[in-house]
Design a protein around this motif. Sequence first.
Motif, PDB file in Angstrom:
ATOM      1  N   MET A   1       0.827  -1.204   0.000  1.00 16.62           N
ATOM      2  CA  MET A   1       0.000   0.000   0.000  1.00 16.62           C
ATOM      3  C   MET A   1       0.863   1.256   0.000  1.00 16.62           C
ATOM      4  SD  MET A   1      -2.953   1.155   2.744  1.00 16.62           S
ATOM      5  CE  MET A   1      -1.842   1.351   4.161  1.00 16.62           C
ATOM      6  N   LEU A   2       1.926   1.264   0.800  1.00 19.06           N
ATOM      7  CA  LEU A   2       2.800   2.431   0.869  1.00 19.06           C
ATOM      8  C   LEU A   2       3.528   2.661  -0.451  1.00 19.06           C
ATOM      9  CD1 LEU A   2       4.266   1.916   4.463  1.00 19.06           C
ATOM     10  CD2 LEU A   2       2.496   3.545   3.752  1.00 19.06           C
ATOM     11  N   ARG A   3       3.847   1.582  -1.149  1.00 16.90           N
ATOM     12  CA  ARG A   3       4.492   1.707  -2.451  1.00 16.90           C
ATOM     13  C   ARG A   3       3.511   2.190  -3.523  1.00 16.90           C
ATOM     14  NH1 ARG A   3       7.750  -4.026  -2.252  1.00 16.90           N
ATOM     15  NH2 ARG A   3       9.682  -3.270  -1.296  1.00 16.90           N
ATOM     16  N   TRP A   4       2.266   1.724  -3.432  1.00 20.30           N
ATOM     17  CA  TRP A   4       1.276   2.054  -4.460  1.00 20.30           C
ATOM     18  C   TRP A   4       0.816   3.506  -4.387  1.00 20.30           C
ATOM     19  CZ3 TRP A   4      -3.794   3.694  -3.770  1.00 20.30           C
ATOM     20  CH2 TRP A   4      -4.544   3.834  -4.947  1.00 20.30           C
ATOM     21  N   ALA A   5       0.592   4.001  -3.195  1.00 20.33           N
ATOM     22  CA  ALA A   5       0.047   5.345  -3.030  1.00 20.33           C
ATOM     23  C   ALA A   5       1.024   6.397  -3.573  1.00 20.33           C
ATOM     24  CB  ALA A   5      -0.243   5.616  -1.557  1.00 20.33           C
ATOM     25  N   GLY A   6       0.459   7.446  -4.153  1.00 18.90           N
ATOM     26  CA  GLY A   6       1.296   8.530  -4.641  1.00 18.90           C
ATOM     27  C   GLY A   6       2.109   9.170  -3.534  1.00 18.90           C
ATOM     28  N   HIS A   7       1.552   9.134  -2.325  1.00 14.03           N
ATOM     29  CA  HIS A   7       2.231   9.704  -1.163  1.00 14.03           C
ATOM     30  C   HIS A   7       2.108   8.710  -0.006  1.00 14.03           C
ATOM     31  CE1 HIS A   7       2.255  13.566  -3.339  1.00 14.03           C
ATOM     32  NE2 HIS A   7       1.046  13.202  -3.712  1.00 14.03           N
ATOM     33  N   GLY A   8       3.051   7.797   0.065  1.00 11.50           N
ATOM     34  CA  GLY A   8       3.032   6.778   1.106  1.00 11.50           C
ATOM     35  C   GLY A   8       3.965   7.168   2.238  1.00 11.50           C
ATOM     36  N   TYR A   9       3.426   7.194   3.449  1.00  8.93           N
ATOM     37  CA  TYR A   9       4.206   7.576   4.625  1.00  8.93           C
ATOM     38  C   TYR A   9       4.257   6.424   5.619  1.00  8.93           C
ATOM     39  CZ  TYR A   9       3.916  12.458   3.107  1.00  8.93           C
ATOM     40  OH  TYR A   9       4.018  13.623   2.394  1.00  8.93           O
ATOM     41  N   ALA A  10       5.470   5.978   5.921  1.00 12.55           N
ATOM     42  CA  ALA A  10       5.647   5.000   6.999  1.00 12.55           C
ATOM     43  C   ALA A  10       5.908   5.754   8.292  1.00 12.55           C
ATOM     44  CB  ALA A  10       6.815   4.077   6.692  1.00 12.55           C
ATOM     45  N   MET A  11       5.383   5.241   9.374  1.00 12.35           N
ATOM     46  CA  MET A  11       5.628   5.869  10.664  1.00 12.35           C
ATOM     47  C   MET A  11       7.110   5.723  11.034  1.00 12.35           C
ATOM     48  SD  MET A  11       2.568   6.773  11.044  1.00 12.35           S
ATOM     49  CE  MET A  11       2.697   7.579  12.653  1.00 12.35           C
ATOM     50  N   ALA A  12       7.685   6.783  11.584  1.00 12.15           N
ATOM     51  CA  ALA A  12       9.081   6.718  12.018  1.00 12.15           C
ATOM     52  C   ALA A  12       9.273   5.638  13.073  1.00 12.15           C
ATOM     53  CB  ALA A  12       9.523   8.069  12.559  1.00 12.15           C
ATOM     54  N   SER A  13       8.192   5.292  13.756  1.00 11.08           N
ATOM     55  CA  SER A  13       8.212   4.239  14.771  1.00 11.08           C
ATOM     56  C   SER A  13       7.940   2.865  14.183  1.00 11.08           C
ATOM     57  CB  SER A  13       7.158   4.545  15.840  1.00 11.08           C
ATOM     58  OG  SER A  13       5.928   4.937  15.241  1.00 11.08           O
ATOM     59  N   GLY A  14       7.842   2.775  12.852  1.00 11.69           N
ATOM     60  CA  GLY A  14       7.441   1.535  12.206  1.00 11.69           C
ATOM     61  C   GLY A  14       8.583   0.571  11.920  1.00 11.69           C
ATOM     62  N   HIS A  15       8.228  -0.510  11.232  1.00 12.11           N
ATOM     63  CA  HIS A  15       9.168  -1.565  10.857  1.00 12.11           C
ATOM     64  C   HIS A  15      10.139  -1.028   9.797  1.00 12.11           C
ATOM     65  CE1 HIS A  15      10.605  -5.386   9.200  1.00 12.11           C
ATOM     66  NE2 HIS A  15      10.090  -5.989  10.250  1.00 12.11           N
ATOM     67  N   PRO A  16      11.422  -1.378   9.877  1.00  8.26           N
ATOM     68  CA  PRO A  16      12.400  -0.881   8.899  1.00  8.26           C
ATOM     69  C   PRO A  16      12.016  -1.156   7.447  1.00  8.26           C
ATOM     70  CG  PRO A  16      13.527  -1.933  10.732  1.00  8.26           C
ATOM     71  CD  PRO A  16      12.062  -2.193  10.935  1.00  8.26           C
ATOM     72  N   GLU A  17      11.414  -2.298   7.168  1.00  9.00           N
ATOM     73  CA  GLU A  17      11.042  -2.609   5.793  1.00  9.00           C
ATOM     74  C   GLU A  17       9.903  -1.727   5.302  1.00  9.00           C
ATOM     75  OE1 GLU A  17      10.344  -6.769   5.174  1.00  9.00           O
ATOM     76  OE2 GLU A  17      12.267  -7.354   6.054  1.00  9.00           O
ATOM     77  N   ALA A  18       8.999  -1.348   6.179  1.00  4.70           N
ATOM     78  CA  ALA A  18       7.923  -0.436   5.803  1.00  4.70           C
ATOM     79  C   ALA A  18       8.494   0.952   5.524  1.00  4.70           C
ATOM     80  CB  ALA A  18       6.872  -0.374   6.908  1.00  4.70           C
ATOM     81  N   ILE A  19       9.423   1.381   6.350  1.00  9.34           N
ATOM     82  CA  ILE A  19      10.056   2.689   6.160  1.00  9.34           C
ATOM     83  C   ILE A  19      10.803   2.730   4.832  1.00  9.34           C
ATOM     84  CG2 ILE A  19      11.862   4.223   7.040  1.00  9.34           C
ATOM     85  CD1 ILE A  19      11.009   3.344   9.882  1.00  9.34           C
ATOM     86  N   LEU A  20      11.528   1.662   4.521  1.00 11.70           N
ATOM     87  CA  LEU A  20      12.270   1.586   3.268  1.00 11.70           C
ATOM     88  C   LEU A  20      11.327   1.598   2.068  1.00 11.70           C
ATOM     89  CD1 LEU A  20      15.061   1.219   1.947  1.00 11.70           C
ATOM     90  CD2 LEU A  20      14.696  -1.249   2.098  1.00 11.70           C
TER      91      LEU A  20
END
Length: 269
Positions: A223-242
Amino acid sequence: MRLVASDIDGTILGHDGKISARTIRAFQACRDAGVELVFVTGRPPRWLYPLEEQLGHSGVVICSNGAVVWDPAAGKPISSTALDITAVFEARRIIKSIRPDALFGAETLHGFHLEPGFIENETSELLGEFTPAPLDRTLTAADAVVKFLAITREGTPDEFLAEVGPAVAHLVATTHSAPRTALLEMSVPGINKAVTLAKYAESLGIEAADVVAFGDMPNDIEMLRWAGHGYAMASGHPEAILAAGQQAPHFDDDGVAQILEAKLAGEKV
């Protein structure tokens, strides 16, 4: 920004079961500005009460990692994608052969099936609602399994996923969203949050470029990759942030609210 798609746990909802007042105000400001809101979660429909009770959300919710599109107002699914029962039991057999200590559960459109020991806490409210029993005694071909679960008390979620995910990839799509518990979530191959969100956005005539998405765990990656503006939480999993490429501030700092406030004010973030 025409559509905001947000994960729930660890993104807007804390371990205390609360959504902050600032986050609630930010979502209301989006509504007031005519921005569509959809929540995209690994939770089953029966666990959506924080959205209704704290946000007053009665719109569409994408549940079970994309397997169910739920209408809270009507209390029923708009659409769903269920696993074949033979795939469920074959995936169970393979995982059990790799990790004999693994235990299993199955979310269906009508309830939850769990094996004895799946939940460690015998005083859990869940055990008052659902009686543990071997899945081959309770699950039938008539049950629509929208999420299959496997848990082990040894190792990390990442280790468990790396160990068994490839072995069952021909049967199920496997991910996880638990920060510390080695709990895997499985669905029909090709189904994830992004696939279902994309279809929902298309039904509204909204393109990916106009979608702002928030998440924090591996089940949010697509979902984060698909969205034009995907934001991972700074407190999130490293792979989600990447995967996201952009970060919202830490959950404890109302990261989602900070990004939404800035976007509504026309600021660059």
